[in-house]
Design a protein around this motif. Sequence first.
Motif, PDB file in Angstrom:
ATOM      1  N   ALA A 118     -14.855  -1.329   8.711  1.00 54.86           N
ATOM      2  CA  ALA A 118     -14.432  -0.655   7.970  1.00 54.86           C
ATOM      3  C   ALA A 118     -15.271   0.154   6.870  1.00 54.86           C
ATOM      4  N   MET A 122     -15.864   4.463   7.449  1.00 56.08           N
ATOM      5  CA  MET A 122     -15.345   4.732   6.599  1.00 56.08           C
ATOM      6  C   MET A 122     -16.325   5.020   5.542  1.00 56.08           C
ATOM      7  N   LEU A 127     -11.671   2.836   0.513  1.00 55.12           N
ATOM      8  CA  LEU A 127     -11.196   2.569   1.758  1.00 55.12           C
ATOM      9  C   LEU A 127     -10.969   1.364   2.629  1.00 55.12           C
ATOM     10  N   ALA A 128     -11.895   0.786   2.827  1.00 51.53           N
ATOM     11  CA  ALA A 128     -12.687  -0.073   3.079  1.00 51.53           C
ATOM     12  C   ALA A 128     -11.573  -1.737   2.494  1.00 51.53           C
ATOM     13  N   SER A 129     -11.923  -1.642   1.772  1.00 50.87           N
ATOM     14  CA  SER A 129     -11.033  -2.691   0.691  1.00 50.87           C
ATOM     15  C   SER A 129      -8.977  -2.519   0.753  1.00 50.87           C
ATOM     16  N   ILE A 130      -8.891  -0.921   1.302  1.00 52.98           N
ATOM     17  CA  ILE A 130      -7.092  -0.498   0.929  1.00 52.98           C
ATOM     18  C   ILE A 130      -7.161  -1.422   2.459  1.00 52.98           C
ATOM     19  N   SER A 131      -7.800  -0.520   3.289  1.00 52.48           N
ATOM     20  CA  SER A 131      -7.469  -1.025   4.825  1.00 52.48           C
ATOM     21  C   SER A 131      -7.685  -2.683   5.424  1.00 52.48           C
ATOM     22  N   THR A 132      -8.656  -3.779   4.665  1.00 53.73           N
ATOM     23  CA  THR A 132      -8.510  -4.666   4.579  1.00 53.73           C
ATOM     24  C   THR A 132      -7.145  -5.670   3.656  1.00 53.73           C
ATOM     25  N   ILE A 134      -4.268  -4.030   3.825  1.00 55.00           N
ATOM     26  CA  ILE A 134      -2.991  -4.111   4.462  1.00 55.00           C
ATOM     27  C   ILE A 134      -2.928  -4.317   6.068  1.00 55.00           C
ATOM     28  N   PHE A 135      -4.517  -5.071   6.669  1.00 48.42           N
ATOM     29  CA  PHE A 135      -5.019  -5.766   7.822  1.00 48.42           C
ATOM     30  C   PHE A 135      -4.212  -7.490   6.823  1.00 48.42           C
TER      31      PHE A 135
END
Length: 195
Positions: A118, A122, A127-132, A134-135
């Motif tokens: 991510a 990205m 943003l990588a932290s947020i998407s991770t 969520i995952f």
Amino acid sequence: TKSNTMWRGAIFGVIALAFSFFWNGWNLSVLPEELSRNHTTVYTLDDASYLRPFDELYQFGTIGKTAFKSHLNSVRPPGYGLFYYFHLLLFGEFALKMLTVTQVLLYGFSIWAFFELAKFYMKSERLASISTAIFVLIPWSIGFHYYTLSEGITPALLLIGWYLLISNSNGKTGEWKFYLGIACLSFLLLTRPVS
């Protein structure tokens, strides 16, 4: 710094491990006995085609000796069965328990790989932290680790293999990442060819 970023991905992986062990352990503890194997793994209808052939191979040295012969000639790809057989060879009667542990550990490493992927795509650690995050918190990402299904390792093989290939794209990290990435993705094809 790069070191801090690596730690952030590792922290996500550790949180994911804890969450998966807790969620799957709780699921097994409330599951009726007839739906589990001694509260080690969750029973599935796929067990006859994923596990039984390799149980027979382990016990008898061949496949097709039991009444489950009709299930042995299934069209299942051999990857997950081989994954289980490897655990049988290493851990014997503890194979199913260690299979779940291996699946959770692969999941934890795949979360770290997801964070790194991510961040790579990205170009933003935030943003990588947020998407991770969520995952990690989505139940379907942790729900299969105590099941004996190819879903227990498929996402991990994909993410880890993809990360290893991407991380070697500069050619400076050594060929071993490239070959390990190819091995993960090749085993993924043996496990779940439609992934």
